[in-house]
Write a protein that holds these residues in place. Structure first.
Motif, PDB file in Angstrom:
ATOM      1  N   THR A 129      30.646  53.313  41.089  1.00 53.67           N
ATOM      2  CA  THR A 129      31.608  53.574  42.193  1.00 53.67           C
ATOM      3  C   THR A 129      32.254  52.446  42.224  1.00 53.67           C
ATOM      4  N   LEU A 130      33.641  52.185  41.806  1.00 55.44           N
ATOM      5  CA  LEU A 130      34.224  51.067  41.726  1.00 55.44           C
ATOM      6  C   LEU A 130      34.922  50.693  42.954  1.00 55.44           C
ATOM      7  N   PRO A 131      34.585  49.322  43.403  1.00 57.69           N
ATOM      8  CA  PRO A 131      35.080  48.904  44.812  1.00 57.69           C
ATOM      9  C   PRO A 131      36.776  48.602  44.713  1.00 57.69           C
ATOM     10  N   LEU A 132      37.358  48.764  45.702  1.00 59.53           N
ATOM     11  CA  LEU A 132      38.582  48.545  46.118  1.00 59.53           C
ATOM     12  C   LEU A 132      38.508  47.712  47.254  1.00 59.53           C
ATOM     13  N   VAL A 133      38.697  46.117  46.924  1.00 63.73           N
ATOM     14  CA  VAL A 133      38.584  45.298  47.756  1.00 63.73           C
ATOM     15  C   VAL A 133      39.573  44.244  48.085  1.00 63.73           C
ATOM     16  N   GLN A 177      38.077  44.897  35.881  1.00 66.88           N
ATOM     17  CA  GLN A 177      36.783  44.990  35.152  1.00 66.88           C
ATOM     18  C   GLN A 177      35.614  45.833  35.928  1.00 66.88           C
ATOM     19  N   THR A 178      35.352  45.364  37.056  1.00 64.16           N
ATOM     20  CA  THR A 178      34.389  45.989  37.698  1.00 64.16           C
ATOM     21  C   THR A 178      34.740  46.359  39.163  1.00 64.16           C
ATOM     22  N   GLY A 179      36.134  46.509  39.380  1.00 59.27           N
ATOM     23  CA  GLY A 179      36.658  46.958  40.491  1.00 59.27           C
ATOM     24  C   GLY A 179      38.413  46.757  40.549  1.00 59.27           C
ATOM     25  N   ILE A 218      27.933  56.464  48.465  1.00 62.05           N
ATOM     26  CA  ILE A 218      28.071  55.491  47.497  1.00 62.05           C
ATOM     27  C   ILE A 218      27.706  56.097  46.244  1.00 62.05           C
ATOM     28  N   ALA A 219      26.985  57.117  46.044  1.00 63.50           N
ATOM     29  CA  ALA A 219      26.601  57.753  44.601  1.00 63.50           C
ATOM     30  C   ALA A 219      27.949  58.881  44.471  1.00 63.50           C
ATOM     31  N   GLY A 220      28.116  59.566  45.303  1.00 61.25           N
ATOM     32  CA  GLY A 220      29.219  60.572  44.911  1.00 61.25           C
ATOM     33  C   GLY A 220      30.695  60.451  44.844  1.00 61.25           C
ATOM     34  N   GLY A 221      31.197  59.020  45.614  1.00 63.99           N
ATOM     35  CA  GLY A 221      32.526  58.689  45.406  1.00 63.99           C
ATOM     36  C   GLY A 221      32.744  58.081  44.079  1.00 63.99           C
ATOM     37  N   ASP A 222      34.320  58.090  43.958  1.00 63.52           N
ATOM     38  CA  ASP A 222      34.611  57.402  42.688  1.00 63.52           C
ATOM     39  C   ASP A 222      34.936  56.067  42.759  1.00 63.52           C
ATOM     40  N   VAL A 223      35.392  55.711  44.236  1.00 60.43           N
ATOM     41  CA  VAL A 223      36.225  54.280  44.640  1.00 60.43           C
ATOM     42  C   VAL A 223      35.555  54.161  46.221  1.00 60.43           C
ATOM     43  N   ILE A 224      34.972  53.028  46.289  1.00 60.26           N
ATOM     44  CA  ILE A 224      34.590  52.565  47.650  1.00 60.26           C
ATOM     45  C   ILE A 224      35.401  51.593  47.911  1.00 60.26           C
ATOM     46  N   VAL A 225      35.930  51.700  49.319  1.00 60.45           N
ATOM     47  CA  VAL A 225      37.327  50.948  49.837  1.00 60.45           C
ATOM     48  C   VAL A 225      36.684  49.914  50.905  1.00 60.45           C
ATOM     49  N   VAL A 226      37.004  48.621  50.658  1.00 60.17           N
ATOM     50  CA  VAL A 226      36.350  47.602  51.435  1.00 60.17           C
ATOM     51  C   VAL A 226      37.538  46.773  51.720  1.00 60.17           C
ATOM     52  N   PRO A 227      38.473  46.860  52.842  1.00 63.04           N
ATOM     53  CA  PRO A 227      39.539  46.165  52.883  1.00 63.04           C
ATOM     54  C   PRO A 227      39.670  45.184  54.034  1.00 63.04           C
ATOM     55  N   GLY A 269      29.405  41.012  52.208  1.00 61.41           N
ATOM     56  CA  GLY A 269      29.799  42.466  52.003  1.00 61.41           C
ATOM     57  C   GLY A 269      28.710  42.867  51.044  1.00 61.41           C
ATOM     58  N   LEU A 270      28.003  44.153  51.186  1.00 59.96           N
ATOM     59  CA  LEU A 270      27.168  44.684  50.454  1.00 59.96           C
ATOM     60  C   LEU A 270      27.585  46.153  50.003  1.00 59.96           C
ATOM     61  N   THR A 271      28.279  46.711  50.511  1.00 62.28           N
ATOM     62  CA  THR A 271      28.709  48.300  50.025  1.00 62.28           C
ATOM     63  C   THR A 271      29.298  48.225  48.698  1.00 62.28           C
ATOM     64  N   GLN A 272      30.152  47.094  48.338  1.00 59.91           N
ATOM     65  CA  GLN A 272      30.916  46.808  47.004  1.00 59.91           C
ATOM     66  C   GLN A 272      29.708  46.584  45.963  1.00 59.91           C
ATOM     67  N   LEU A 273      28.439  46.019  46.431  1.00 60.57           N
ATOM     68  CA  LEU A 273      27.586  45.615  45.513  1.00 60.57           C
ATOM     69  C   LEU A 273      26.799  46.783  45.144  1.00 60.57           C
TER      70      LEU A 273
END
Length: 469
Positions: free
Chosen positions: A394-398, A412-414, A367-376, A383-387
């Motif tokens: 690490t911007l969420p793609l949800v 704006q935030t993802g 979560i710290a190292g990624g640029d984008v966290i994917v939650v499809p 959901g907690l990983t997007q938070l």
């Protein structure tokens, strides 16, 4: 106000998913607000390892056998622990064996948890007395609301649905074994398509129902997401008894400024550039080229169709056709999906890293190292990983569903897509890729995301206001 939480998980004592994270933060936040809060939890081996000196305070002879009731304090919070080796002395997942087969005695294991929790709320521990509110979580604790109703105890009950898909269904004949009358086995009661439903016990008998996001509270009243319980939930909503309260995150655990698991701490205001050190560390760990300019997607998830793992698998070959994109997965679940991600890593060794299993430290590092966290996800109560992702820049793609839609602001935030298919996900990814090529715009979105306030204090206050009602 005396509040007793009953749950089958509590981080960091025992965790399989988001339920544990909630119980690891909400009671503490409520205690900080002045409530007298206690938690009831099984004394699993993992819990016993962390709390070996939990003191026995009572011996209970129940329908599920003898249970030693213990108490302990953990990080300032009082816990009641059910010590019954024949029920809970099982290493690994608390619900199923290594072959993902549910334990056949789960009906007794979690009915016992609910019975003891209800008894404690009713005043079993005379030193603490009777609770003002019993707060039961998910199907494993649902029968506690039925026991309180059956015993006609004068206290209020709240039942939180963390995931309606898991319902705790068992054969009807178990009911009388669980110290509940056969009259409760009815449509207006515990019966669900000829079976006993522990989840329905909470939905039907609780004074108030909450879910872990506002959108999910609405979605589960619809046939598509209601799993056959939408009629009952529509009725409870019409009564004004169904509420959505978005989960929070614990800044003591999930904060890039202090996280002990990551390569270098960083903050939104001055040191966001240090986030790159975590990216390098992650790339190095998985044998990927250490390059800050490559777009690194990550996923931390159970590998199930609910989580949309198959949707991402279908989209990834198109995404990875761009050599400047990398992907790292941490997760476990359905064997077919685990095997498919392992094959993907073998097919794209320079771009993909996969770790099947769960590792708390590694989750922080992704979560710290990624640029984008994917939650499809196909559905997602909160959901907690997007938070977590937003807190770490690490911007969420949800997918726009449940708490994902409530928490992520598209552009704006993802980034948000709407249909549960690979094509829609890929179109959203293309917007990600376009934004990535504009570093100033990307950093602005990171800072916007990191400025969002999802601290548990906000949710804790909303729960306390609901209790006060």
């Amino acid at each position: 106000m005396k509040v007793l939480h009953i749950a089958s998980e509590c981080y960091p004592l025992i965790k399989t998913g988001g339920l544990a994270d909630v119980l690891g933060a909400l009671p503490w936040a409520q205690a900080q607000s002045g409530a007298d809060v206690r938690v009831v939890l099984p004394y699993y081996p993992a819990v016993a390892e962390l709390l070996p000196k939990a003191q026995p305070i009572d011996e209970l002879h129940t329908f599920a056998g003898t249970i030693i009731l213990r108490e302990a304090s953990y990080q300032g919070l009082s816990l009641y622990l059910l010590d019954a080796a024949h029920l809970f002395a099982r290493h690994g997942n608390p619900y199923h064996n290594a072959d993902y087969q549910d334990y056949p005695d789960n009906v007794y294991r979690f009915a016992a948890l609910a019975w003891v929790g209800a008894s404690l709320a009713a005043g079993l521990d005379q030193r603490w007395g009777r609770a003002d509110v019993l707060h039961a979580h998910d199907w494993q604790a649902g029968l506690a609301c039925a026991y309180i109703s059956h015993w006609r105890v004068r206290l209020k009950t709240v039942f939180t649905v963390h995931n309606l898909a898991y319902q705790g269904l068992f054969a009807a004949w178990h009911l009388t074994e669980l110290d509940l009358p056969s009259s409760m086995f009815a449509i207006e009661g515990l019966e669900f398509h000829g079976q006993l439903s522990m989840l329905k016990a909470g939905l039907y008998y609780a004074d108030e129902i909450t879910t872990v996001s506002q959108s999910y509270a609405q979605e589960i009243t619809d046939k598509m997401y209601g799993y056959g319980l939408h009629g009952l939930l529509q009725h409870r909503a019409a009564q004004g008894r169904l509420h959505g309260i978005l989960n929070g995150i614990d800044p003591k655990i999930w904060a890039p400024e202090t996280d002990p698991y990551i390569a270098q701490n960083y903050s939104r205001v001055k040191t966001l550039k240090h986030k790159t050190e975590s990216k390098y560390a992650l790339q190095q760990r998985f044998g990927l080229s250490e390059d800050a300019n490559k777009l690194l997607l990550v996923m931390v998830s159970r590998l199930t169709e609910q989580k949309g793992a198959d949707i991402l698998l279908e989209a990834l070959p198109r995404i990875l056709s761009d050599q400047d994109v990398q992907f790292v997965l941490l997760g476990s679940g359905e064997p077919s999906l685990s095997e498919a991600f392992a094959r993907l890593a073998a097919d794209y060794p320079q771009q993909v890293g996969v770790h099947i299993g769960y590792d708390e430290a590694l989750a922080h590092q992704l979560i710290a190292g990624g640029d984008v966290i994917v939650v499809p996800s196909r559905f997602e109560p909160c959901g907690l990983t997007q938070l977590y992702g937003m807190a770490y820049g690490t911007l969420p793609l949800v997918r726009h569903v449940g708490g994902l839609g409530d928490s992520v602001r598209d552009g704006q935030t993802g980034f948000v897509f709407h249909q549960a298919n690979a094509e829609d996900l890929f179109e959203a990814y293309q917007r990600v890729r376009t934004r990535w090529d504009k570093p100033r715009s990307w950093q602005y979105a990171q800072r916007q995301a990191m400025a969002e306030d999802f601290a548990w204090a906000n949710a804790a206050q909303r729960y306390l206001e609901l209790y006060a009602q």
